[in-house]
Design an enzyme around this catalytic site. Structure first.
Site, short mmCIF file in Angstrom:
data_model
loop_
_atom_site.label_atom_id
_atom_site.label_comp_id
_atom_site.label_asym_id
_atom_site.label_seq_id
_atom_site.Cartn_x
_atom_site.Cartn_y
_atom_site.Cartn_z
N GLU A 53 0.81 -1.29 0.02
CA GLU A 53 0.11 -0.03 0.05
C GLU A 53 0.89 1.30 0.03
O GLU A 53 0.47 2.04 -0.67
CB GLU A 53 -1.18 -0.02 1.26
CG GLU A 53 -2.23 -1.07 1.12
CD GLU A 53 -3.13 -0.65 -0.18
OE1 GLU A 53 -3.12 0.39 -0.64
OE2 GLU A 53 -3.78 -1.66 -0.49
N THR A 59 1.95 5.53 -7.23
CA THR A 59 2.79 4.85 -8.04
C THR A 59 2.07 3.66 -8.76
O THR A 59 1.01 3.08 -8.21
CB THR A 59 4.21 4.11 -7.31
OG1 THR A 59 4.66 5.05 -6.72
CG2 THR A 59 4.75 3.25 -8.20
N TYR A 135 -6.94 6.06 4.09
CA TYR A 135 -7.04 5.12 3.19
C TYR A 135 -6.20 3.77 3.52
O TYR A 135 -6.75 2.77 3.47
CB TYR A 135 -6.69 5.62 1.71
CG TYR A 135 -6.49 4.51 0.64
CD1 TYR A 135 -7.55 3.57 0.46
CD2 TYR A 135 -4.98 3.98 0.36
CE1 TYR A 135 -7.22 2.45 -0.60
CE2 TYR A 135 -4.89 2.80 -0.26
CZ TYR A 135 -5.83 2.04 -0.75
OH TYR A 135 -5.71 1.04 -1.50
N ASP A 153 -9.73 5.45 -1.57
CA ASP A 153 -8.69 6.24 -2.69
C ASP A 153 -9.34 7.01 -3.77
O ASP A 153 -10.58 6.77 -4.05
CB ASP A 153 -7.59 5.19 -3.10
CG ASP A 153 -8.24 4.07 -4.05
OD1 ASP A 153 -9.15 4.19 -4.04
OD2 ASP A 153 -7.03 3.49 -4.53
#
Ligand code: SF4
Length: 366
Positions: A53, A59, A135, A153
């Site tokens: 995560e 990314t 998140y 998210d």
């Protein structure tokens, strides 16, 4: 297509009645057959989930995958990661960018190692750790500890904003909280982690930012935006930040086959990584400062940070070992003179590492 930026006269749809059971069943059935096969899903432990995560923040999955494997090979347990030096962690992180993530990763590993290698088993406890926001805490707590809590998210914002056809804005904290609130009665207490991962997968593979694949979506019959044909409107987006443009002249000094680098400020833009020297001046008279015989053109490179853009011109400056004509470094310190192998081993700021690669393609440093 309608402009998705915030408009004050946007029509606000009444909140549709939620069918929690319908959403759960459709989503989990779909996930059981069509969920993505990702390596961290083969492990249920908090360490692997946390690592993935943190790497996936800002990314893409394909970029993060080799880093995830590398970290688990180097440091199979969180207690192993805690024993690494910060420099080793930054080096292994090199290429992923946003180095504050790597620093927080290391800090958190040390804290968790001090708890006998056990992560706090709730989202509230996880949020106390460096680098873990709402998140990430929700994702780890729901997947590793089965806490029935949302993990919202950007992908999930998009799915729920369309499903409920509400003018929620991606990146606005108040709207993220509204979506958490909307999801709370929907999350199945027996499979909260699978439910959150199913929503993430739906956002990544079906409910795409452009041209969502509604015909293949398990929530198609419940989706208000799809029934109205207004998917393109949601979520709204904020006006983009302007990127300040800055010009830099990067100077790589080489003396007796060694290259000078400087360690940057922890709090600065390059956050404690190593960098070559550079001039902020937009137009230095390079011909006067270093004659042509003493320099090699390393070309241009543009690096984009979140709010600024560096336009760089690189020069390799070949210094005579008999003269001490190297200017003072930005830090005012002497700088560190490294061999090629040492230069390859240090964590280098990504903005400048392209010039290191170009330097290695030449035959000046040993
Ligand atoms: S039906 Fe379309 S817009 Fe609605 S959630 Fe599914 S993919 Fe997204």
């Amino acid at each position: 297509m309608k402009d998705k930026r915030i408009e004050h006269d946007d029509q606000i749809n009444p909140m549709p009645a939620v069918d929690p059971q319908g959403i759960r069943e459709r989503l989990l059935n779909w996930y059981d057959h069509s969920g993505r096969d990702l390596p961290w899903r083969q492990r249920q432990d908090a360490y692997a989930i946390w690592l993935s995560e943190i790497m996936l923040q800002q990314t893409q999955i394909q970029t993060a995958l080799p880093f995830y494997q590398r970290f688990l090979t180097l440091w199979p347990q969180v207690t192993d990661l805690a024993l690494a030096t910060e420099e080793q962690v930054l080096k292994a992180w090199e290429g992923l960018g946003y180095y504050s993530r790597a620093r927080n990763l290391h800090r958190t590993a040390k804290i968790v190692a001090g708890r006998e290698g056990q992560f706090p088993p709730s989202a509230a406890g996880l949020r106390q750790l460096p680098g873990i926001g709402a998140y990430t805490a929700g994702a780890i707590a729901s997947i590793a500890f089965h806490e029935a809590i949302p993990a919202v998210d950007g992908n999930v914002v998009r799915v729920i904003a369309r499903l409920a056809a509400q003018p929620w804005v991606r990146g606005r904290e108040a709207d993220r909280k509204s979506i958490e609130h909307w999801l709370e009665p929907v999350i199945p207490p027996d499979r909260p982690g699978d439910f959150n991962q199913a929503l993430m997968d739906l956002g990544a593979t079906r409910c795409l930012p452009s041209n969502p694949r509604c015909a293949d979506c398990p929530l198609r019959s419940l989706c208000v935006a799809a029934s109205e044909g207004t998917q393109d409107r949601y979520p709204l987006r904020r006006a983009p930040n302007k990127q300040a443009e800055e010009k830099k002249v990067v100077l790589i000094f080489c003396r007796d086959g060694r290259i000078r680098v400087n360690r940057q400020d922890e709090e600065g833009l390059l956050s404690g990584l190593y960098a070559f020297d550079w001039l902020d001046s937009t137009d230095p008279d390079i011909d006067t400062i270093w004659p042509e015989a003493e320099r090699v053109n390393l070309g241009h490179h543009v690096h984009i940070f979140s709010h600024r853009r560096w336009q760089m011109q690189g020069w390799l400056i070949l210094l005579d070992s008999s003269e001490n004509n190297c200017p003072e470094s930005q830090s005012g310190e002497e700088g560190i003179w490294l061999t090629r192998r040492q230069l390859d081993e240090i964590p280098m700021a990504r903005a400048l590492s392209v010039f290191r690669d170009r330097l290695f393609a030449l035959d000046y440093c040993r």
